[in-house]
Each structure stands twice: as structure tokens, then as C-alpha cells.
Design an enzyme around this catalytic site. Structure first.
Site, mmCIF file in Angstrom:
data_model
loop_
_atom_site.group_PDB
_atom_site.id
_atom_site.type_symbol
_atom_site.label_atom_id
_atom_site.label_comp_id
_atom_site.label_asym_id
_atom_site.label_seq_id
_atom_site.Cartn_x
_atom_site.Cartn_y
_atom_site.Cartn_z
ATOM 1 N N LYS A 180 -19.406 -17.082 1.656
ATOM 2 C CA LYS A 180 -20.855 -16.871 1.729
ATOM 3 C C LYS A 180 -21.460 -16.244 0.486
ATOM 4 O O LYS A 180 -20.918 -15.304 -0.067
ATOM 5 C CB LYS A 180 -21.146 -15.922 2.895
ATOM 6 N N ARG A 239 0.829 -1.212 0.000
ATOM 7 C CA ARG A 239 0.000 0.000 0.000
ATOM 8 C C ARG A 239 0.865 1.265 0.000
ATOM 9 O O ARG A 239 0.480 2.273 -0.584
ATOM 10 C CB ARG A 239 -0.934 -0.009 1.198
ATOM 11 N N GLY A 244 -13.504 -4.163 -0.523
ATOM 12 C CA GLY A 244 -14.875 -3.700 -0.295
ATOM 13 C C GLY A 244 -15.271 -2.639 -1.303
ATOM 14 O O GLY A 244 -16.376 -2.656 -1.848
ATOM 15 N N GLY A 279 -9.914 -9.203 -0.597
ATOM 16 C CA GLY A 279 -8.822 -9.605 0.294
ATOM 17 C C GLY A 279 -8.235 -10.979 0.030
ATOM 18 O O GLY A 279 -7.023 -11.122 -0.159
HETATM 19 P P1 AMP Z 1 -14.702 -14.444 1.519
HETATM 20 O O1 AMP Z 1 -14.126 -13.516 2.556
HETATM 21 O O2 AMP Z 1 -16.176 -14.504 1.510
HETATM 22 O O3 AMP Z 1 -14.094 -14.203 0.165
HETATM 23 O O4 AMP Z 1 -14.286 -15.896 1.964
HETATM 24 C C1 AMP Z 1 -12.958 -16.299 2.053
HETATM 25 C C2 AMP Z 1 -12.873 -17.469 2.974
HETATM 26 O O5 AMP Z 1 -13.679 -18.504 2.487
HETATM 27 C C3 AMP Z 1 -11.473 -18.023 3.070
HETATM 28 O O6 AMP Z 1 -10.997 -17.818 4.372
HETATM 29 C C4 AMP Z 1 -11.641 -19.500 2.745
HETATM 30 O O7 AMP Z 1 -10.928 -20.345 3.611
HETATM 31 C C5 AMP Z 1 -13.126 -19.710 2.929
HETATM 32 N N1 AMP Z 1 -13.608 -20.837 2.126
HETATM 33 C C6 AMP Z 1 -13.438 -21.060 0.830
HETATM 34 N N2 AMP Z 1 -13.970 -22.240 0.461
HETATM 35 C C7 AMP Z 1 -14.512 -22.775 1.568
HETATM 36 C C8 AMP Z 1 -15.223 -23.984 1.847
HETATM 37 N N3 AMP Z 1 -15.468 -24.877 0.869
HETATM 38 N N4 AMP Z 1 -15.633 -24.224 3.103
HETATM 39 C C9 AMP Z 1 -15.378 -23.308 4.077
HETATM 40 N N5 AMP Z 1 -14.728 -22.143 3.891
HETATM 41 C C10 AMP Z 1 -14.309 -21.883 2.655
#
Ligand code: AMP
Length: 405
Positions: free
Chosen positions: A207, A35, A386, A363
Site C-alpha cells: 500500500k 533478535r 516500524g 518486515g
Molecule cells: P508491506 O507490508 O506494505 O511492505 O507489503 C508487503 C506485502 O505486499 C507482501 O506480503 C507482498 O506479498 C505484498 N505485495 C507485493 N506486491 C504485491 C502485488 N503486486 N499485489 C499484491 N500484493 C503485493
């Protein structure tokens, strides 16, 4: 709208909102200077023209007032090294010291202000009283300089004093984006407006609920929507598959089905995983097996995509001319479940070398391309997770609006 390329900073004091929210180790050494490096072109242009720069930023999330671990003085050695000149410091961003040091700046000199978030006025904008305090705070900061430059894309989605409100206190000709924000906006425009087809978006991560607005907006634009990572299982359950103990948002099953229907109606190819790596524990040393994506198993959770999926995703990515990637394909933080994410990163790099335009943001996908040493093989890595997602959702970012109008 004023542009930094056309502006001559000679004899001017510029107050620049940078994003120096960098990670520090226990001895307060900067452990990732990306950064800081991102802000250098703007700082160098200002001092190169014969102007002086007053830099302001936040660092971390201080709760109430100053805290040693959130002091921006820790970034001075790294910053001074990169700029090639000693950077001065005001240990309070408001008050006589900051005013005097700003006023005394000579051509080519740089002053860094202490963490803006040591004042709650930088953040709180809910009640009318808080809004008033924010305006006062922004006005005070504006008095230090002749010109305002916003180069902190990572906070452009926040309507804070230093990212948006301060712009009101400068004439239109004396407020502008820095080079970093310009690059971010160019990258997003290449993906969203001057899109070369086929356009593939790869959405991963934990999610669906976090990404649903982005997904919905993208359905109007993409040819292929690739779904990966934990959010896959909400789709699989909604489609009647067995997911065992895989992560799932039970209250989002209808939403997932709606996405499936909308994709169909709009002629978007929705590319879901076909196989997966199952684990009997959320642990790198868990026992694993592979299975079809519709055939999860009680006591097991899907933590990565399988080889057939990697092949399918890679093919789609290789046949694309524009690629947007947000979110990992599995639990890439654990070495036994990183293969899917590495493979996506490699396929994007390969497609880029064949002429595709690729934008990686958010991220975890940024962490992934950095971890696998592929950051310089994609077209652009966004510095603002974000902010990038909100821009892609079609939202107006306060930090962008304040300057663009
Ligand atoms: P996000 O911040 O929504 O982009 O989610 C990222 C996180 O999702 C990372 O820390 C990953 O470890 C987690 N992740 C990815 N695939 C899976 C999965 N199949 N089950 C649980 N966590 C997951």
C-alpha cells in the site's frame, strides 16, 4: 550523553530493554534467534566488565495477563546457550521475586524478567490514569538496577514504560543505548545524513498509504525513487493506465499524482515499473502472462515486476552509492512471483560489493533477504521495521529521545 563503550559496569546492576519478541514453534522452541543474537554484544559487555544484567522484553501481544504461549521462559535455553552461562528467570516482572533475584545478582550473572506486557501498564498510555500507572510501573522496574540500557530498536517508536519512561528514573550518566541501537542509528545516519550520492530509495509492498510519509520525506533526499510492488498500481491508475484486478487504493490516486509532481519539481527520478507478470488468481499456480505496466487486463492482477523492469531497476541500483530498500517488488511469498524481489536483493548485494552503502528494513524486505540468503551481502539489515520507517519519516522516536534528549 553517556555511551556504552565508555561505561564501566563493574559492580553495577544494569536493567536492559532488549527485543526478545521472537517467533516460537508449537513446542515453544525459538525458530529465529536473530533478535537474541542482536542483544549479545551489550549483554556480554555488561557481564564482561564485572556487572550483572537484568533483561526485560515483551513477547507477542498478550491481551489480558499471563499466557503460556507468550512466556519469556521459552527463550531461556537459546539465550543461555548464546551467553554461555545459565540465565535466571523471574516469573513475574514486578513483585518480591523479581526484586529479590535482582538484588542477589552477582558479577557476571544474568536475570530475565517475565513478559512486560503481562501488565497493561507497559502499553496503555492514553488516559491520565493510564499514564500514571505506566510511570509507577517504570519506576518499579528502575528500582532493580543502577543503570538503564535501551537496546530494543524495534520498540523505540513506542512511548512505553520500559522503552522510554523508565529513563527518567536514572541520572543522565546512568542511561544509554546498547550496541544494537547504536548500530541502527549509525546505519540510518549513513543513509539520511552522511549520504553519498547518488541515493536510491526502493519502496515496495502492498500500500501507498502505509508509506506515503516516508516517500514524502525521502523526496527531499533521494536522487532516484523506485516504486515497486502492489503500490505501483495506484500510480499506474492515477496516470491513466489499465490495472484490471490489481491491488489499488482508489482514494489515494490524487496523492500518487502529487508524488509524481513533487518528484518532478525536485529533480528526483521517479522510476516506475515498465512491465509486469499478470496472474488470473492470487495463487502460485495461477495462469500467468506478461504485459506492459500500462496494459493490465480484466480478470488478471499484477503480482510481480517483469524482466524489462528488473533490468531497469538493476541498472539504477548498480549506479547508486547509497541504497535504502523497504518492501517487496511482488508477492515474493509465492515462488512464481518472487523473481522481481530476488533480483532487487541481488542487485543491491552486487552494488554493495562495488562499494555502495545499503540499508534494508521493514518486515518483508528483511524476510526476503533472509529467505534468499543475501542478508550478509548488504551493508545493514534493520531490526526494526516500524521504528526505522518512523525515523526516516523524520519523527522523533520516544525511546531515542528519552536518552538522547
Ligand atoms: P508491506 O507490508 O506494505 O511492505 O507489503 C508487503 C506485502 O505486499 C507482501 O506480503 C507482498 O506479498 C505484498 N505485495 C507485493 N506486491 C504485491 C502485488 N503486486 N499485489 C499484491 N500484493 C503485493
Amino acid at each position: 550523553m553517556q555511551t556504552i563503550d565508555n561505561y564501566n559496569f563493574k559492580g553495577k546492576r544494569a536493567i536492559v530493554r532488549v527485543d526478545f519478541n521472537v517467533p516460537l514453534d508449537e513446542n515453544f522452541n525459538v525458530t529465529d534467534d536473530n533478535r537474541i543474537r542482536g542483544a549479545l554484544p551489550t549483554i556480554k559487555k555488561i557481564i564482561g566488565d564485572g556487572g550483572s544484567a537484568i533483561l526485560m522484553s515483551h513477547l507477542g501481544r498478550p491481551k489480558s495477563g499471563p499466557e503460556e504461549k507468550f512466556s519469556l521462559k521459552h527463550v531461556i535455553p537459546t539465550l543461555s546457550d548464546h551467553i554461555g552461562t545459565d540465565v535466571q528467570f523471574a516469573d513475574d516482572c514486578i513483585g518480591a521475586q523479581a526484586e529479590d533475584k535482582s538484588a542477589a545478582l552477582q558479577a557476571g550473572e544474568v536475570l530475565l524478567l517475565e513478559n512486560l506486557r503481562f501488565y497493561s501498564a507497559e502499553n496503555k498510555v492514553k488516559t491520565p490514569e493510564e499514564q500514571e500507572a505506566t510511570r509507577e510501573f517504570a519506576k518499579k522496574l528502575s528500582t532493580y538496577a543502577d543503570v538503564y540500557v535501551n537496546d530494543a530498536f524495534g520498540t523505540a517508536h513506542r512511548a512505553h514504560a520500559s522503552t522510554a519512561v523508565i529513563a527518567d528514573y536514572f541520572e543522565e550518566d546512568d542511561r544509554m543505548f546498547g550496541f544494537l541501537i547504536n548500530k541502527e542509528l549509525d546505519a540510518m545516519d549513513k543513509v539520511l545524513r552522511q549520504t553519498e550520492k547518488p541515493f536510491t530509495a526502493i519502496m515496495g509492498g502492498a500500500k501507498v498509504s502505509d508509506k506515503i510519509e516516508v516517500i514524502e520525506n525521502l523526496l527531499d533526499k533521494v536522487d532516484n525513487l523506485v516504486i515497486a510492488g502492489g503500490m505501483t498500481y495506484t500510480f499506474i491508475k492515477a496516470k491513466g493506465g489499465k490495472i484490471g484486478n490489481s491491488i489499488c487504493e482508489e482514494d489515494k490516486l490524487d496523492l500518487a499524482l502529487e508524488v509524481v509532481k513533487k518528484a518532478e519539481a525536485r529533480g528526483v527520478e521517479l522510476v516506475l515499473p515498465v512491465d509486469q507478470v499478470l496472474a488470473d488468481d492470487f495463487n502460485n499456480d495461477a495462469n500467468t502472462e506478461t504485459a506492459s505496466i500500462m496494459d493490465g487486463k480484466e480478470g488478471f492482477m499484477g503480482l510481480d515486476i517483469g524482466d524489462q523492469t528488473i533490468e531497469r531497476f538493476s541498472e539504477v541500483i548498480m549506479n547508486s552509492k547509497t541504497i535504502l530498500w523497504n518492501g517487496p517488488a511482488g508477492v515474493f511469498e509465492m515462488s512464481n512471483f518472487q523473481k522481481g524481489t530476488v533480483s532487487i536483493a541481488k542487485a543491491i548485494a552486487a552494488s554493495t560489493s562495488k562499494g555502495a552503502y545499503s540499508l534494508v528494513g521493514g518486515g518483508d524486505s528483511v524476510a526476503a533477504v533472509n529467505k534468499f540468503g543475501l542478508a550478509d551481502q548488504v551493508s545493514y539489515v534493520s531490526t526494526g521495521g516500524g521504528a526505522m520507517l518512523e525515523y526516516i519519516e523524520g519523527k522523533e522516536l520516544p525511546g531515542i529521545k528519552a536518552i538522547r534528549g
